[in-house]
Design a protein around this motif. Sequence first.
Motif, PDB file in Angstrom:
ATOM      1  N   UNK A 177       0.816  -1.219   0.000  1.00  0.00           N
ATOM      2  CA  UNK A 177       0.000   0.000   0.000  1.00  0.00           C
ATOM      3  C   UNK A 177       0.848   1.268   0.000  1.00  0.00           C
ATOM      4  N   UNK A 178       2.142   1.156  -0.326  1.00  0.00           N
ATOM      5  CA  UNK A 178       3.023   2.334  -0.242  1.00  0.00           C
ATOM      6  C   UNK A 178       2.565   3.484  -1.124  1.00  0.00           C
ATOM      7  N   UNK A 179       1.881   3.179  -2.218  1.00  0.00           N
ATOM      8  CA  UNK A 179       1.433   4.254  -3.096  1.00  0.00           C
ATOM      9  C   UNK A 179       0.260   5.040  -2.511  1.00  0.00           C
ATOM     10  N   UNK A 180      -0.256   4.581  -1.369  1.00  0.00           N
ATOM     11  CA  UNK A 180      -1.285   5.329  -0.632  1.00  0.00           C
ATOM     12  C   UNK A 180      -0.691   6.082   0.555  1.00  0.00           C
ATOM     13  N   UNK A 181       0.595   5.861   0.835  1.00  0.00           N
ATOM     14  CA  UNK A 181       1.196   6.405   2.051  1.00  0.00           C
ATOM     15  C   UNK A 181       2.037   7.640   1.772  1.00  0.00           C
ATOM     16  N   UNK A 182       2.092   8.514   2.770  1.00  0.00           N
ATOM     17  CA  UNK A 182       2.964   9.675   2.753  1.00  0.00           C
ATOM     18  C   UNK A 182       3.948   9.518   3.908  1.00  0.00           C
ATOM     19  N   UNK A 183       5.188   9.137   3.583  1.00  0.00           N
ATOM     20  CA  UNK A 183       6.207   8.910   4.617  1.00  0.00           C
ATOM     21  C   UNK A 183       6.832  10.242   5.048  1.00  0.00           C
ATOM     22  N   UNK A 184       7.011  10.391   6.336  1.00  0.00           N
ATOM     23  CA  UNK A 184       7.776  11.519   6.890  1.00  0.00           C
ATOM     24  C   UNK A 184       8.981  10.914   7.597  1.00  0.00           C
ATOM     25  N   UNK A 185      10.146  11.027   6.975  1.00  0.00           N
ATOM     26  CA  UNK A 185      11.349  10.393   7.514  1.00  0.00           C
ATOM     27  C   UNK A 185      12.190  11.335   8.371  1.00  0.00           C
ATOM     28  N   UNK A 186      11.683  12.536   8.572  1.00  0.00           N
ATOM     29  CA  UNK A 186      12.458  13.548   9.290  1.00  0.00           C
ATOM     30  C   UNK A 186      11.743  14.057  10.536  1.00  0.00           C
ATOM     31  N   UNK A 187      11.003  13.170  11.193  1.00  0.00           N
ATOM     32  CA  UNK A 187      10.365  13.540  12.460  1.00  0.00           C
ATOM     33  C   UNK A 187      11.432  13.682  13.539  1.00  0.00           C
ATOM     34  N   UNK A 188      11.191  14.599  14.470  1.00  0.00           N
ATOM     35  CA  UNK A 188      12.096  14.701  15.616  1.00  0.00           C
ATOM     36  C   UNK A 188      11.370  15.272  16.823  1.00  0.00           C
ATOM     37  N   UNK A 189      11.918  14.994  17.993  1.00  0.00           N
ATOM     38  CA  UNK A 189      11.376  15.465  19.266  1.00  0.00           C
ATOM     39  C   UNK A 189      12.538  15.747  20.204  1.00  0.00           C
ATOM     40  N   UNK A 190      12.291  16.453  21.298  1.00  0.00           N
ATOM     41  CA  UNK A 190      13.332  16.667  22.307  1.00  0.00           C
ATOM     42  C   UNK A 190      13.280  15.632  23.428  1.00  0.00           C
ATOM     43  N   UNK A 191      12.215  14.851  23.465  1.00  0.00           N
ATOM     44  CA  UNK A 191      12.018  13.929  24.591  1.00  0.00           C
ATOM     45  C   UNK A 191      12.711  12.592  24.306  1.00  0.00           C
ATOM     46  N   UNK A 192      13.564  12.173  25.230  1.00  0.00           N
ATOM     47  CA  UNK A 192      14.391  10.991  24.985  1.00  0.00           C
ATOM     48  C   UNK A 192      13.938   9.780  25.798  1.00  0.00           C
ATOM     49  N   UNK A 193      12.978   9.960  26.705  1.00  0.00           N
ATOM     50  CA  UNK A 193      12.448   8.855  27.493  1.00  0.00           C
ATOM     51  C   UNK A 193      10.959   8.668  27.208  1.00  0.00           C
ATOM     52  N   UNK A 194      10.493   7.445  27.447  1.00  0.00           N
ATOM     53  CA  UNK A 194       9.170   7.049  26.964  1.00  0.00           C
ATOM     54  C   UNK A 194       8.030   7.933  27.449  1.00  0.00           C
ATOM     55  N   UNK A 195       7.867   8.054  28.751  1.00  0.00           N
ATOM     56  CA  UNK A 195       6.675   8.729  29.262  1.00  0.00           C
ATOM     57  C   UNK A 195       6.565  10.175  28.785  1.00  0.00           C
ATOM     58  N   UNK A 196       7.612  10.990  28.928  1.00  0.00           N
ATOM     59  CA  UNK A 196       7.476  12.355  28.410  1.00  0.00           C
ATOM     60  C   UNK A 196       7.330  12.402  26.895  1.00  0.00           C
ATOM     61  N   UNK A 197       7.966  11.460  26.184  1.00  0.00           N
ATOM     62  CA  UNK A 197       7.870  11.463  24.723  1.00  0.00           C
ATOM     63  C   UNK A 197       6.463  11.094  24.257  1.00  0.00           C
ATOM     64  N   UNK A 198       5.863  10.079  24.874  1.00  0.00           N
ATOM     65  CA  UNK A 198       4.492   9.692  24.512  1.00  0.00           C
ATOM     66  C   UNK A 198       3.519  10.794  24.892  1.00  0.00           C
TER      67      UNK A 198
END
Length: 498
Positions: free
Chosen positions: A156-177
Amino acid sequence: MCHHHDILRSNSEDLKKIEKQMDRRQFLTKTSMGLGAIALGSLFGADRLLAGTGGDNPISGIKGIPGLPHHLPKAKRVVYLFQSGGPSQFETFDYKPKLTDMFGQELPESIRGGQRLTGMSAQQSSLPIAPSKYTFDQYGESRAWVSELMPHTAEVVDDLCFIKSMYTEQINHDPAITFFQTGHQLPGRPSIGAWASYGLGTDNQDLPTFITLVSKNAGGQPLYSRLWGNGFLPTEHQGVQFRSGKDPVLYLNNPENYEGKDRQRMLHYLKEMNEVQHSTYGDPEINARIAQYEMAFKMQTSVPEVTDLSSESDETFDMYGPDSRDPGTYAANCLLARRLLEKDVKFVQLYHRGWDQHTHLPGGIKNQCKNTDQATAALVKDLKQRGLLEDTLVIWGGEFGRTVYSQGKLTQDNYGRDHHPRCFTMWMAGAGVKPGFTHGETDDFSYNITKDPVHVHDFHATLLHLMGVDHEKLTYKAQGRRFRLTDVHGHVVKDILS
């Protein structure tokens, strides 16, 4: 019947006596709350705030803020497939062939650039590069790279829009989620679905605006109900969790040996008492309580109907995979999500845990993909064949990515990866996003973004934009300031819009 009316009349008279006997402080409290309620009414709409003052059906469901949507929405509904734990981009969608010849070499300091490490990685004497054990190939007309672990998603890749450059400042699970779900790393803010409910309301009067499904027996990092909570928004906007088993929604069914024939009459009397309470104290939360009681009554019929998968065809179950016949699994929840979206539920949130592979990643992520890949792709296919994908936004992704270096012992067949917030991959599909498109690039180590970075706030701004909402204008005043999902940040990622 007369006995019920006597009780109601008695309670009403008591409340009126209390109102007449108010001292100065109580009067000021009451009138200030009344003025606050009027001010809130300017946001909600007078019909919403004053609902419940007469008529047999005073509240007909959650309404949005007047003036919303701000522009024509592309997405009428959203399903967010949250992969909790941080899926590795190296074993899924971010192909890095140059790493093959760098097995076991130390991560160059020029690549790391002194970036923050978790406490686990900081204890290691070296950071050895771990190429993915799994092969990649290109698929579809878009020629998107996909791992061998995702054969169904590859279809189904032709239906998908990939974003390969996501980023966040949170490095641990709970704050990141928490950051991904609420726009802030600390608990207490409203979740995305709650903001959508508050701003846009509902198109279905018999089901909640915002529904959450959590895969059973998935293991991994814990999840908390505050992730789909209403925060400081009125309580009617919180997500309602649907569970597997005989009681999909807790406390919805009637008590044992209670037939419930007089339940509607009881709720009618309760509503009238709450209306008296509201007219006395002016607390808008009372109206929210009335709406929740009425929704619970409607859900006694609507929930068993929508959660009963027995009407689905064998072909549908086969498409979603064998686990789709087992309520509470990720596959069954994907199928249930499609049924909820068909009913015009505004925001459906799926959580699937278990992507946190610090050790034994090759085997662990293989199992995760096996449990999720087919159903994820099936949901996209199913929505498309039913004509729903064009106005439904599908989102797939976790809270951060994984490191190029191995955590712990590295061998050709076994390695682990630590948390990596600096770059990772998500994808969207459906309403308003470019199909068969890839946005953003990372370096040869998938350690840094080299083109078109997308922050979590940008992701939220874009999501709201697709739903017809200007993220800078959807605000709520609490604790002396106006809050929004994107805080004081965020830009719509226009390059991915169709």
